[in-house]
Design a protein around this motif. Structure first.
Motif, PDB file in Angstrom:
ATOM      1  N   GLY A  87      84.154  12.974  61.452  1.00  0.00           N
ATOM      2  CA  GLY A  87      83.504  13.299  60.187  1.00  0.00           C
ATOM      3  C   GLY A  87      84.233  14.426  59.479  1.00  0.00           C
ATOM      4  N   LEU A  88      84.614  15.410  60.242  1.00  0.00           N
ATOM      5  CA  LEU A  88      85.338  16.556  59.689  1.00  0.00           C
ATOM      6  C   LEU A  88      86.681  16.114  59.112  1.00  0.00           C
ATOM      7  CD1 LEU A  88      84.810  19.606  59.579  1.00  0.00           C
ATOM      8  CD2 LEU A  88      86.210  19.832  61.607  1.00  0.00           C
ATOM      9  N   ARG A  89      87.289  15.198  59.840  1.00  0.00           N
ATOM     10  CA  ARG A  89      88.579  14.678  59.412  1.00  0.00           C
ATOM     11  C   ARG A  89      88.434  13.908  58.093  1.00  0.00           C
ATOM     12  NH1 ARG A  89      92.131  14.843  63.158  1.00  0.00           N
ATOM     13  NH2 ARG A  89      94.228  14.373  62.473  1.00  0.00           N
ATOM     14  N   THR A  90      87.396  13.092  58.060  1.00  0.00           N
ATOM     15  CA  THR A  90      87.135  12.325  56.845  1.00  0.00           C
ATOM     16  C   THR A  90      86.934  13.267  55.664  1.00  0.00           C
ATOM     17  OG1 THR A  90      85.899  10.862  58.297  1.00  0.00           O
ATOM     18  CG2 THR A  90      85.794  10.373  55.966  1.00  0.00           C
ATOM     19  N   LEU A 114      98.459  21.316  51.996  1.00  0.00           N
ATOM     20  CA  LEU A 114      97.977  20.740  53.260  1.00  0.00           C
ATOM     21  C   LEU A 114      97.830  21.821  54.333  1.00  0.00           C
ATOM     22  CD1 LEU A 114      99.761  17.296  53.598  1.00  0.00           C
ATOM     23  CD2 LEU A 114      97.308  17.739  53.566  1.00  0.00           C
ATOM     24  N   GLU A 115      98.758  22.760  54.293  1.00  0.00           N
ATOM     25  CA  GLU A 115      98.708  23.851  55.256  1.00  0.00           C
ATOM     26  C   GLU A 115      97.443  24.678  55.057  1.00  0.00           C
ATOM     27  OE1 GLU A 115     102.206  26.271  55.249  1.00  0.00           O
ATOM     28  OE2 GLU A 115     101.245  27.691  56.618  1.00  0.00           O
ATOM     29  N   ALA A 122      90.608  23.863  60.576  1.00  0.00           N
ATOM     30  CA  ALA A 122      90.881  23.831  62.019  1.00  0.00           C
ATOM     31  C   ALA A 122      89.929  24.718  62.821  1.00  0.00           C
ATOM     32  CB  ALA A 122      92.327  24.211  62.293  1.00  0.00           C
ATOM     33  N   PRO A 123      89.664  25.973  62.392  1.00  0.00           N
ATOM     34  CA  PRO A 123      88.742  26.800  63.171  1.00  0.00           C
ATOM     35  C   PRO A 123      87.371  26.164  63.312  1.00  0.00           C
ATOM     36  CG  PRO A 123      89.788  28.100  61.451  1.00  0.00           C
ATOM     37  CD  PRO A 123      90.156  26.685  61.213  1.00  0.00           C
ATOM     38  N   ILE A 128      83.338  23.779  66.900  1.00  0.00           N
ATOM     39  CA  ILE A 128      82.408  22.701  67.254  1.00  0.00           C
ATOM     40  C   ILE A 128      82.741  22.159  68.644  1.00  0.00           C
ATOM     41  CG2 ILE A 128      81.757  20.328  66.695  1.00  0.00           C
ATOM     42  CD1 ILE A 128      81.841  21.149  63.754  1.00  0.00           C
ATOM     43  N   ILE A 129      84.015  21.927  68.880  1.00  0.00           N
ATOM     44  CA  ILE A 129      84.421  21.412  70.195  1.00  0.00           C
ATOM     45  C   ILE A 129      84.070  22.424  71.284  1.00  0.00           C
ATOM     46  CG2 ILE A 129      86.412  20.817  71.633  1.00  0.00           C
ATOM     47  CD1 ILE A 129      87.664  19.614  69.097  1.00  0.00           C
ATOM     48  N   HIS A 130      84.301  23.684  70.959  1.00  0.00           N
ATOM     49  CA  HIS A 130      83.993  24.737  71.925  1.00  0.00           C
ATOM     50  C   HIS A 130      82.507  24.735  72.280  1.00  0.00           C
ATOM     51  CE1 HIS A 130      84.152  28.643  73.864  1.00  0.00           C
ATOM     52  NE2 HIS A 130      83.112  29.007  73.118  1.00  0.00           N
TER      53      HIS A 130
END
Lengths: 277, 118
Positions: A87-90, A114-115, A122-123, A128-130
């Motif tokens: 979802g974040l990627r989208t 893009l950078e 990214a953070p 979220i993964i953390h």
């Protein structure tokens, strides 16, 4: 340039969100959508985007606590991590497409842009993964403790006879715990006969048998006798097929028979009382 | 330091109170066999309640003593093996399969009387 982009994103917030929700729904599993109600989905999506936008402001402390709260909420909702991350990627793609459509960025500065986008998002995905990972770790360790508590009780049923019912798979760690509990229990209850009930052990392989045999030998050393009860037909077959030698042990098919035998070994028996007229 | 061996009727009582070193263990083996010969004992109880640690050599000596005593016609019961000791022995692969064991001295004597048939 960044300020321009940020203000643009803020202005077109509603359009971006709508586009994003459409795309996410398209990509998501049918099952996923049906589990989550429309309202919750919308609400969470808006909260998500608010949070992402908040990240653009410099006020870092508030953002951090909000992000933690949001991650915990998502984990509680039980959304799969793949769904959230994709979802974040989208969202990144949606913003990108929108900016291109509105001609806010020129082709030659795309790399730079893009950078910026990457540094921005990214953070968030890391956090979220953390959160997901730490929640899982917590659950696993809690379950481990719960399992250990259930692991190996020794029950002194009658004088000189104790029973240890085993339920579930036996691994090396658990076998060690079983052995310790068994021996301590035998000594403290002054048991003469111990019955190990393996009715609840789903599979008996060479390793489990090895552990049980070791336990029985140790029980013999502290001066009690060990009986293996609750041997189901399929377990009897596996034991013989694997060539495990249990001839030294007294074994019975059910706990009841084992109990009778144990009473016999301690020179006792159960008698029915005569009816009083 | 020698381990005292006491005679009680036709049994011998041995209580090992401290960790054995190799020398003491071998000395004990000799003493016990001599005593069995002298007294014509029919049973021996070795109590190791106070021992928390046993190594493979001591375990081997104990096993040997038991077999030797049996050859001389005395039955041996080992009593009071601590759980930790039992675990060590099993992990070392020392079975003591055909050795009689009991929880404490009292039960050991009982078992011995039963075995000797009186």
């Amino acid at each position: 340039m960044y300020n321009e982009i940020i203000s643009h994103i803020k202005n077109r917030k509603t359009e971006i969100i709508e586009e994003w929700i459409d795309r996410v729904k398209e990509a998501a599993d049918e099952r996923m959508i049906s589990v989550v109600s429309e309202q919750v989905f919308q609400g969470t999506s808006y909260e998500f985007v608010d949070l992402i936008l908040l990240n653009l402001d410099e006020n870092n402390s508030e953002y951090k606590s909000k992000l933690e709260m949001f991650s915990e909420k998502i984990v509680r909702l039980g959304w799969p991590i793949t769904f959230v991350v994709s979802g974040l990627r989208t969202f990144t793609h949606v913003v990108h497409d929108d900016l291109i459509q509105e001609k806010k960025i020129s082709k030659d500065r795309e790399g730079e842009y893009l950078e910026f986008l990457d540094n921005w998002l990214a953070p968030l995905s890391n956090e979220i993964i953390h959160t997901y990972a730490s929640t899982w770790e917590k659950t696993v360790s809690l379950q481990k403790i719960a399992l250990q508590e259930l692991s190996a009780p020794l029950i002194p049923v009658v004088e000189h006879i104790s029973i240890m019912p085993l339920v579930g798979t036996i691994d090396t760690e658990r076998a060690k715990l079983i052995m310790e509990n068994l021996l301590e229990g035998v000594v403290s209850h002054r048991a003469e006969v111990v019955l190990i009930d393996i009715t609840g052990v789903p599979v008996v392989d060479t390793m489990v048998a090895h552990h049980v045999i070791q336990a029985a030998e140790a029980v013999h050393l502290v001066g009690a006798r060990c009986m293996l009860v609750g041997i189901r037909p399929e377990i009897a077959q596996t034991i013989v097929n694997l060539g495990i030698d249990l001839n030294k042990f007294i074994t019975t098919s059910t706990l009841r028979k084992g109990m009778e035998k144990a009473l016999e070994m301690t020179n006792r028996k159960i008698v029915e009382l005569e009816e009083v007229n | 330091m020698r381990i005292p061996i006491l005679k009680l009727k036709d049994c011998l009582l041995v209580s090992i109170q401290w960790e054995l070193d190799d020398q003491t263990a071998l000395q004990f083996q000799e003493d016990l066999l001599k005593k069995i010969h002298e007294t014509n004992a029919r049973g021996v109880v070795i109590d190791i309640t106070s021992i928390d640690f046993i190594d493979s050599f001591i375990a081997k000596v104990l096993g040997d003593v038991i077999n030797m005593s049996r050859l001389m016609g005395a039955k041996v019961v080992i009593t009071g093996i601590q759980p930790a000791v039992a675990i060590t022995l099993v992990e070392l692969g020392i079975r003591l399969d055909d050795v009689m064991t009991a929880l404490d001295l009292e039960k050991g004597l009982e078992k011995l009387q039963q075995e000797l048939g009186d």
